[in-house]
Design a protein around this motif. Structure first.
Motif, PDB file in Angstrom:
ATOM      1  N   HIS A  25       0.870  -1.229  -0.111  1.00  0.00           N
ATOM      2  CA  HIS A  25      -0.014  -0.011   0.102  1.00  0.00           C
ATOM      3  C   HIS A  25       0.832   1.198  -0.015  1.00  0.00           C
ATOM      4  CE1 HIS A  25      -3.705  -2.226   1.791  1.00  0.00           C
ATOM      5  NE2 HIS A  25      -3.515  -2.637   0.511  1.00  0.00           N
ATOM      6  N   LEU A  26       2.101   1.071   0.826  1.00  0.00           N
ATOM      7  CA  LEU A  26       2.896   2.538   0.691  1.00  0.00           C
ATOM      8  C   LEU A  26       3.518   2.881  -0.727  1.00  0.00           C
ATOM      9  CD1 LEU A  26       4.414   4.565   2.426  1.00  0.00           C
ATOM     10  CD2 LEU A  26       6.227   2.674   2.660  1.00  0.00           C
ATOM     11  N   LYS A  27       3.787   1.684  -1.155  1.00  0.00           N
ATOM     12  CA  LYS A  27       4.668   1.785  -2.752  1.00  0.00           C
ATOM     13  C   LYS A  27       3.667   1.613  -3.755  1.00  0.00           C
ATOM     14  CE  LYS A  27       9.016  -0.092  -0.581  1.00  0.00           C
ATOM     15  NZ  LYS A  27       9.877  -1.492  -0.907  1.00  0.00           N
ATOM     16  N   GLY A  28       2.504   1.281  -3.437  1.00  0.00           N
ATOM     17  CA  GLY A  28       1.540   1.288  -4.811  1.00  0.00           C
ATOM     18  C   GLY A  28       1.720   0.055  -5.439  1.00  0.00           C
ATOM     19  N   LEU A  29       2.031  -1.153  -4.965  1.00  0.00           N
ATOM     20  CA  LEU A  29       2.645  -2.523  -5.492  1.00  0.00           C
ATOM     21  C   LEU A  29       1.061  -2.940  -6.021  1.00  0.00           C
ATOM     22  CD1 LEU A  29       5.525  -3.445  -3.644  1.00  0.00           C
ATOM     23  CD2 LEU A  29       5.502  -2.256  -5.826  1.00  0.00           C
ATOM     24  N   PHE A  30       0.968  -3.495  -7.054  1.00  0.00           N
ATOM     25  CA  PHE A  30      -0.360  -4.313  -7.297  1.00  0.00           C
ATOM     26  C   PHE A  30      -0.319  -5.736  -6.381  1.00  0.00           C
ATOM     27  CE2 PHE A  30      -0.239  -1.691 -11.027  1.00  0.00           C
ATOM     28  CZ  PHE A  30      -1.778  -1.268 -11.167  1.00  0.00           C
ATOM     29  N   HIS A  31      -1.440  -6.050  -6.008  1.00  0.00           N
ATOM     30  CA  HIS A  31      -1.494  -7.214  -5.253  1.00  0.00           C
ATOM     31  C   HIS A  31      -3.008  -7.877  -5.592  1.00  0.00           C
ATOM     32  CE1 HIS A  31      -2.498  -3.834  -2.800  1.00  0.00           C
ATOM     33  NE2 HIS A  31      -3.320  -4.611  -2.275  1.00  0.00           N
ATOM     34  N   LYS A  54     -11.916   1.437   9.645  1.00  0.00           N
ATOM     35  CA  LYS A  54     -11.063   1.205   8.432  1.00  0.00           C
ATOM     36  C   LYS A  54     -10.433   2.404   8.038  1.00  0.00           C
ATOM     37  CE  LYS A  54     -11.799  -2.431   6.509  1.00  0.00           C
ATOM     38  NZ  LYS A  54     -10.884  -3.572   6.491  1.00  0.00           N
ATOM     39  N   LYS A  55      -9.207   2.202   7.318  1.00  0.00           N
ATOM     40  CA  LYS A  55      -8.553   3.107   6.734  1.00  0.00           C
ATOM     41  C   LYS A  55      -9.059   3.638   5.431  1.00  0.00           C
ATOM     42  CE  LYS A  55      -4.067   2.077   8.756  1.00  0.00           C
ATOM     43  NZ  LYS A  55      -2.704   1.551   8.438  1.00  0.00           N
ATOM     44  N   THR A  56      -9.635   2.732   4.855  1.00  0.00           N
ATOM     45  CA  THR A  56     -10.349   3.479   3.441  1.00  0.00           C
ATOM     46  C   THR A  56     -11.845   3.119   3.509  1.00  0.00           C
ATOM     47  OG1 THR A  56     -10.183   1.078   2.533  1.00  0.00           O
ATOM     48  CG2 THR A  56      -8.189   2.785   2.025  1.00  0.00           C
ATOM     49  N   PHE A  57     -12.617   4.097   2.991  1.00  0.00           N
ATOM     50  CA  PHE A  57     -13.990   4.171   3.035  1.00  0.00           C
ATOM     51  C   PHE A  57     -14.718   3.942   4.136  1.00  0.00           C
ATOM     52  CE2 PHE A  57     -12.177   3.193  -1.385  1.00  0.00           C
ATOM     53  CZ  PHE A  57     -12.548   4.517  -1.850  1.00  0.00           C
ATOM     54  N   PRO A  58     -14.316   4.483   5.317  1.00  0.00           N
ATOM     55  CA  PRO A  58     -15.244   3.972   6.708  1.00  0.00           C
ATOM     56  C   PRO A  58     -16.531   4.238   6.450  1.00  0.00           C
ATOM     57  CG  PRO A  58     -13.780   5.761   7.067  1.00  0.00           C
ATOM     58  CD  PRO A  58     -13.488   5.228   5.812  1.00  0.00           C
ATOM     59  N   LEU A  59     -17.477   3.283   7.134  1.00  0.00           N
ATOM     60  CA  LEU A  59     -18.744   3.422   7.153  1.00  0.00           C
ATOM     61  C   LEU A  59     -19.707   3.408   5.733  1.00  0.00           C
ATOM     62  CD1 LEU A  59     -19.271   5.778  10.199  1.00  0.00           C
ATOM     63  CD2 LEU A  59     -19.564   3.093  10.137  1.00  0.00           C
ATOM     64  N   HIS A 108      -5.680   6.847  -1.867  1.00  0.00           N
ATOM     65  CA  HIS A 108      -6.021   7.565  -0.777  1.00  0.00           C
ATOM     66  C   HIS A 108      -5.040   8.632  -0.254  1.00  0.00           C
ATOM     67  CE1 HIS A 108      -9.288   4.256  -1.108  1.00  0.00           C
ATOM     68  NE2 HIS A 108      -8.203   3.526  -0.991  1.00  0.00           N
ATOM     69  N   SER A 109      -3.822   8.389  -0.096  1.00  0.00           N
ATOM     70  CA  SER A 109      -3.036   9.360   0.474  1.00  0.00           C
ATOM     71  C   SER A 109      -1.637   9.255  -0.169  1.00  0.00           C
ATOM     72  CB  SER A 109      -2.957   9.308   1.989  1.00  0.00           C
ATOM     73  OG  SER A 109      -2.622   8.293   2.452  1.00  0.00           O
ATOM     74  N   GLU A 110      -0.615   9.775   0.211  1.00  0.00           N
ATOM     75  CA  GLU A 110       0.522   9.664  -0.191  1.00  0.00           C
ATOM     76  C   GLU A 110       1.136   8.271   0.188  1.00  0.00           C
ATOM     77  OE1 GLU A 110       3.466  12.834   0.140  1.00  0.00           O
ATOM     78  OE2 GLU A 110       2.431  14.311  -0.651  1.00  0.00           O
ATOM     79  N   THR A 111       0.621   7.986   1.492  1.00  0.00           N
ATOM     80  CA  THR A 111       1.037   6.713   1.980  1.00  0.00           C
ATOM     81  C   THR A 111       0.247   5.447   1.870  1.00  0.00           C
ATOM     82  OG1 THR A 111       0.204   7.279   4.398  1.00  0.00           O
ATOM     83  CG2 THR A 111       2.491   7.922   3.729  1.00  0.00           C
TER      84      THR A 111
END
Length: 181
Positions: A25-31, A54-59, A108-111
């Motif tokens: 997630h930090l480096k934007g690697l596909f998984h 959740k870090k992404t799209f809570p609720l 979502h963000s730089e990180t």
């Protein structure tokens, strides 16, 4: 949880590399990930409201069950594990109907750069809602929404409150469920 994930190239091919999900997630690697859409014989789709932590799209409302495929795990193994973890019901590989793989790139963000290939399955929901046991850390609520009601929302692009998957992705899910019903 920060599990190990396999790294894919931009076309979804395995590279032979593995790293922690946080690093991907930090480096934007596909998984790879799995999405399992449950539907009822009455034409309803099971949605989960993502947990507030959740870090992404809570609720926001999302696919019935989703999760990362752990390094070395098959798509079906991941799907069975995620279903057991998130909604607490046992299913078998034969219950899963594969309907495609979708590339998703979200920054979502730089990180937190979430570049994934979603391996998508349909599965009939053959138990009452009362049998579902939501994973408190991942799932806020579960709800059944009529297929025609959801299709109307997608058609007019009124998807406030839902995870912003592409309209084409949502249309594919709807079409594949309609074929079964």
């Amino acid at each position: 949880m920060d599990e190990l994930v396999d790294i894919l190239d931009e076309n979804g091919n395995y590279t032979g590399k593995v790293c922690l999900k946080s690093e991907a997630h930090l480096k934007g690697l596909f998984h790879p990930t799995v999405h399992i859409w449950f539907y009822t014989s009455e034409g309803k789709i099971l949605f989960q409201q993502r947990g507030k932590g959740k870090k992404t799209f809570p609720l926001l409302w999302d696919v019935s069950v989703a999760g990362h495929i752990e390094a070395g795990e098959t798509f079906q193994q991941a799907a069975l594990r995620e279903v057991a973890e998130e909604i607490g019901i046992p299913i078998t590989k034969s219950d899963l109907k594969p309907i495609g793989v979708f590339k998703s790139m979200q920054e979502h963000s730089e990180t937190l750069k979430d570049n994934e290939f979603h391996h998508v399955f349909l599965c009939g929901l053959n138990v009452p809602m009362s049998n579902l046991k939501k994973q408190e850390s991942e799932v806020e609520e579960l709800a059944l929404i009529g297929l025609s009601e959801f299709k109307s929302k997608v058609d007019v692009k009124q998807l406030d409150g839902f995870v912003p998957h592409s309209v084409a992705y949502y249309h594919h899910i709807i079409t594949e469920i309609e074929k079964i019903l």
